[in-house]
Design an enzyme around this catalytic site. Structure first.
Site, PDB file in Angstrom:
ATOM      1  N   ARG A  29      -2.542  -5.855  -8.086  1.00  0.00           N
ATOM      2  CA  ARG A  29      -1.053  -6.636  -8.083  1.00  0.00           C
ATOM      3  C   ARG A  29      -0.198  -7.852  -8.620  1.00  0.00           C
ATOM      4  O   ARG A  29       0.868  -7.696  -9.829  1.00  0.00           O
ATOM      5  CB  ARG A  29      -0.521  -7.457  -6.615  1.00  0.00           C
ATOM      6  CG  ARG A  29      -0.666  -6.906  -5.294  1.00  0.00           C
ATOM      7  CD  ARG A  29      -1.289  -6.864  -3.746  1.00  0.00           C
ATOM      8  NE  ARG A  29      -2.699  -7.539  -4.207  1.00  0.00           N
ATOM      9  CZ  ARG A  29      -3.267  -8.417  -2.946  1.00  0.00           C
ATOM     10  NH1 ARG A  29      -2.940  -8.330  -1.999  1.00  0.00           N
ATOM     11  NH2 ARG A  29      -4.302  -8.423  -3.583  1.00  0.00           N
ATOM     12  N   HIS A  88       0.683  -1.230  -0.110  1.00  0.00           N
ATOM     13  CA  HIS A  88      -0.167   0.334   0.110  1.00  0.00           C
ATOM     14  C   HIS A  88       1.047   0.675   0.087  1.00  0.00           C
ATOM     15  O   HIS A  88       0.164   2.236  -0.506  1.00  0.00           O
ATOM     16  CB  HIS A  88      -0.715  -0.302   1.439  1.00  0.00           C
ATOM     17  CG  HIS A  88      -1.900  -1.102   1.184  1.00  0.00           C
ATOM     18  ND1 HIS A  88      -2.246  -1.640   1.788  1.00  0.00           N
ATOM     19  CD2 HIS A  88      -2.740  -1.815   0.634  1.00  0.00           C
ATOM     20  CE1 HIS A  88      -3.270  -2.434   2.099  1.00  0.00           C
ATOM     21  NE2 HIS A  88      -3.823  -2.251   1.280  1.00  0.00           N
TER      22      HIS A  88
END
Ligand code: PNS
Length: 164
Positions: free
Chosen positions: A94, A17
Site C-alpha cells: 500500500r 485484498h
C-alpha cells in the site's frame, strides 16, 4: 500455466485484498488465496468463517480467465508454495511503510526457496490506507467502514460485535 499464492490473515478480507486478487487474475492462470492458520493470534473470524466469507465475496469480482481457490496453511509459506507447485507469491503493497517488512519477507523467502518469486502489487489508491486491523478497530469503536470492506463482511462484523 502460472499459479500464484496470495497469502494472508484475511481477518477479515477488505476491498483492498479483493482489488489485489482481481488485478492478480489478469496476470495468473490460478490464484490460491491462502489463509494463515496462526495459533499465536486471537482472530475475529475463525478459519472456517474466513473461508466462507472469501468464497462469498470472491463471487463478486471479475475472475477474467483465472481460477481462484481458497485454502488454509500452517508453517512456512515457501514450503506450502512448493507443495502447491506455485511459481509466485503475491503481496499487496500500500504505502512505502509496507515495503520494508515486505522486502524482508520476500528476501527471506527467496533465500529459503529461490524457485519462488514474490510479486508486489499495488491496490487502487482509494484502498492505500485500508487494513484489516484498522477496519476492525474503527468498526468496534462505532466508526463507518462503508466502502472499505464488502457489505457482507460489514454485516458479519456487526453480528460478531453484537455477540460479544
Ligand atoms: O496478511 P498478513 O498477516 O500480513 O500475512 C502475513 C503472511 C501470512 C504472509 C506471513 O505471516 C507468512 O508468510 N507467514 C507464514 C510463516 C512464514 O513463512 N514465515 C516466514 C516469512 S519470511
Amino acid at each position: 500455466m502460472r499459479r500464484a499464492i496470495y497469502p494472508g490473515s484475511f481477518d477479515p478480507i477488505t476491498n483492498g485484498h479483493l482489488d489485489i486478487i482481481e488485478r492478480g487474475c489478469k496476470l495468473f492462470d490460478e490464484i490460491i488465496v491462502a489463509i494463515l492458520v496462526n495459533p499465536n493470534k486471537q482472530p475475529l473470524f475463525s478459519i472456517e468463517e474466513r473461508e466462507e466469507i472469501l468464497s462469498e465475496v470472491l463471487k463478486t469480482i471479475n475472475h477474467y480467465n483465472c481460477t481462484i481457490l481458497i485454502e488454509d496453511f500452517q508453517g512456512l509459506l515457501v514450503e506450502y508454495a512448493v507443495k502447491k507447485n506455485a511459481d509466485v507469491i503475491v503481496r499487496g503493497i500500500r504505502a512505502v511503510s509496507d515495503y520494508e517488512y515486505e522486502l524482508q519477507m520476500a528476501l527471506m523467502n527467496r533465500r529459503l526457496e529461490p524457485r519462488i518469486e514474490t510479486v508486489f502489487m499495488m491496490p487502487a489508491e482509494e484502498y492505500s490506507y485500508v487494513s484489516s486491523r484498522l477496519v476492525k478497530e474503527v468498526f468496534s469503536l462505532g466508526g463507518k467502514i462503508e466502502g472499505l470492506v464488502p457489505e457482507s463482511v460489514e454485516e458479519r462484523m456487526r453480528e460478531k460485535l453484537h455477540q460479544g
